[in-house]
Enzyme design. Structure first.
Site, PDB file in Angstrom:
ATOM      1  CG  ASP A 171      -4.627  56.487  15.523  1.00 14.03           C
ATOM      2  OD1 ASP A 171      -5.275  55.771  16.328  1.00 14.03           O
ATOM      3  OD2 ASP A 171      -4.892  56.548  14.306  1.00 14.03           O
ATOM      4  CG  HIS A 190     -10.246  47.195  22.232  1.00  9.35           C
ATOM      5  ND1 HIS A 190     -11.545  46.784  22.018  1.00  9.35           N
ATOM      6  CD2 HIS A 190      -9.655  46.178  22.909  1.00  9.35           C
ATOM      7  CE1 HIS A 190     -11.731  45.583  22.534  1.00  9.35           C
ATOM      8  NE2 HIS A 190     -10.597  45.197  23.090  1.00  9.35           N
ATOM      9  CG  ASP A 191      -6.073  54.134  20.099  1.00  8.71           C
ATOM     10  OD1 ASP A 191      -6.746  54.394  19.070  1.00  8.71           O
ATOM     11  OD2 ASP A 191      -5.096  54.807  20.456  1.00  8.71           O
ATOM     12  CB  SER A 239      -8.345  56.124  15.530  1.00 17.20           C
ATOM     13  OG  SER A 239      -7.835  54.846  15.888  1.00 17.20           O
ATOM     14  CB  VAL A 249      -7.781  49.173  15.523  1.00 15.89           C
ATOM     15  CG1 VAL A 249      -8.547  49.487  14.242  1.00 15.89           C
ATOM     16  CG2 VAL A 249      -8.564  48.162  16.346  1.00 15.89           C
ATOM     17  CG  ASP A 301      -2.075  39.062  40.770  1.00 21.63           C
ATOM     18  OD1 ASP A 301      -2.682  38.438  39.871  1.00 21.63           O
ATOM     19  OD2 ASP A 301      -2.567  39.244  41.904  1.00 21.63           O
ATOM     20  CG  HIS A 334      -7.789  38.911  30.027  1.00 22.64           C
ATOM     21  ND1 HIS A 334      -7.977  38.051  28.969  1.00 22.64           N
ATOM     22  CD2 HIS A 334      -8.192  40.134  29.591  1.00 22.64           C
ATOM     23  CE1 HIS A 334      -8.454  38.711  27.934  1.00 22.64           C
ATOM     24  NE2 HIS A 334      -8.595  39.976  28.285  1.00 22.64           N
ATOM     25  CG  ASN A 368     -14.130  48.755  20.063  1.00 20.82           C
ATOM     26  OD1 ASN A 368     -13.387  48.171  20.828  1.00 20.82           O
ATOM     27  ND2 ASN A 368     -13.724  49.209  18.896  1.00 20.82           N
ATOM     28  CB  SER A 380      -6.607  39.605  43.668  1.00 22.07           C
ATOM     29  OG  SER A 380      -6.074  38.807  42.626  1.00 22.07           O
ATOM     30  N   PRO A 390      -8.141  40.633  19.122  1.00 17.61           N
ATOM     31  CG  PRO A 390      -6.426  40.154  20.583  1.00 17.61           C
ATOM     32  CD  PRO A 390      -7.141  41.297  19.959  1.00 17.61           C
ATOM     33  N   GLY A 446      -3.027  51.621  15.306  1.00 18.64           N
ATOM     34  CA  GLY A 446      -1.900  52.168  16.022  1.00 18.64           C
ATOM     35  C   GLY A 446      -2.378  53.073  17.142  1.00 18.64           C
ATOM     36  NE  ARG A 461     -13.011  45.254  26.072  1.00 18.57           N
ATOM     37  CZ  ARG A 461     -14.047  45.800  25.448  1.00 18.57           C
ATOM     38  NH1 ARG A 461     -14.452  47.021  25.769  1.00 18.57           N
ATOM     39  NH2 ARG A 461     -14.698  45.134  24.499  1.00 18.57           N
TER      40      ARG A 461
END
Length: 343
Positions: free
Chosen positions: A81, A73-74, A83, A77, A271, A201, A102, A266, A171, A79, A69
């Site tokens: 990098d 999320h990096d 940030s 937003v 998977d 997920h 976040n 699981s 998203p 790229g 995650r």
């Protein structure tokens, strides 16, 4: 929420047959990234990342979803990098990690700090935080059952981070499939890759607040989401009491997060069970469930549900593609001494 993600440079791996096109724009992005980038400058870099990551994941398997995650999320937003790792910048503006998208739900930051400190002791000023995050995320997916794959290196660390940049680039559970597709395609990713990456997920957890409207008040109807399996709805109601109930309020008063596994059977294994659950109406987020019926994504969902090997291979390719989104290379950016602050 804890889910407790550009193109192949030089196309050293051919585009998957599942993807019908490979855009020329994508060929240019991330072209300065290379496999075994640190083999001469810091040959032990990836070994250190792997050793520290595996030890941490062995103690707490939920970190795998947290790292994936964090990486998503990096990259989505500004790229890939790093940030998202910054606590502050010279501008003094709120940084990405403070965005409501976040906020307190980010985890894995201390692990990245530990890896960075270990590497700095061996090879000061050589390995970027962006590469460390990419390598650690790869190791988290391998820990969770994905075959080992090579992530190219050579990313540089960004100098800026703005909470305002998060909105519209990540998203959200309330988004339509069309809105999510727009986010991925503007980053050079395909619709198929979006569906494949959402398979992450199959591990991780989500806060009750992200889906309880589907259980109690779908679209203001005061009834459950009709696309949700009835037995699964009963299970979720037991896991997440109504938001205004005494049980829910007590948990909030005590500062306890109400969390539910995406896949209770699981929860720590990546998977294609995620897609099987979509077809059964047994998934948490509305934005995920909608992919099973939307004409842009339904066929890919069915294919991934029926072809576990195809999903694994496609997931690896999509993760590498994601790792190349809007990267900084060459002399741009910097190699941070501390992942939380610019030099």
């Amino acid at each position: 929420m804890e889910a407790d993600r550009v193109l192949f440079g030089a196309f050293f791996i051919a585009c998957s047959l599942i993807f019908s096109t490979c855009s020329s724009a994508g060929e240019k992005e991330g072209r300065h990234l290379h496999a075994r980038f640190y083999r001469y400058s810091c040959p032990q870099a990836e070994r250190i990342v792997g050793d520290v990551s595996r030890a941490a994941l062995g103690r707490d398997p939920t970190l795998a979803a947290a790292l994936i995650r964090l990486f998503f999320h990096d990259c989505l937003v500004k790229g890939c990098d790093a940030s998202i790792l910054l606590d502050s910048t010279i501008s003094g503006e709120p940084v990405e990690k403070t965005s409501p998208a976040n906020g307190k739900t980010l985890r894995g930051l201390e692990l990245i700090d530990e890896i960075k400190a270990r590497i700095e002791n061996e090879c000061p000023g050589i390995v970027s935080c962006a590469d460390i995050l990419a390598f650690a995320t790869r190791d988290a997916t391998v820990f969770s059952g994905i075959p080992y794959y090579i992530i190219p290196g050579g990313r540089r660390d960004g100098l800026t981070s703005h909470a305002a940049d998060v909105f519209g680039n990540l998203p959200l559970p309330s988004m339509s499939v069309e809105e999510m597709v727009e986010i991925f395609t503007k980053k050079g990713m395909t619709v198929d890759e979006m569906v494949v990456l959402t398979g992450a997920h199959s591990i991780g957890r989500a806060q009750c607040s992200f889906f309880e409207d589907r259980v109690y008040n779908y679209s203001g109807t005061e009834s459950p989401d009709p696309t949700m399996d009835e037995a699964y709805g009963y299970y979720l109601s037991a896991m997440c009491p109504p938001p205004n109930s005494d049980t829910a309020e007590l948990a909030e008063d005590q500062g306890r997060e109400r969390l539910v596994n995406f896949d209770p059977s699981s929860p720590f294994r990546l998977d294609n069970a995620f897609y099987l659950r979509l077809l059964e109406g047994r998934t948490l987020l509305r934005s995920d469930q909608d992919m099973a019926d939307d004409q842009m994504t339904a066929e890919v969902v069915r294919r991934m549900a029926n072809e576990p090997r195809t999903w694994r291979k496609s997931f690896v390719r999509a993760m590498v593609r994601l790792s190349r989104v809007d990267v900084i290379t060459g002399n741009a950016g910097e190699i941070r001494n501390n992942c939380r602050v610019v030099n």
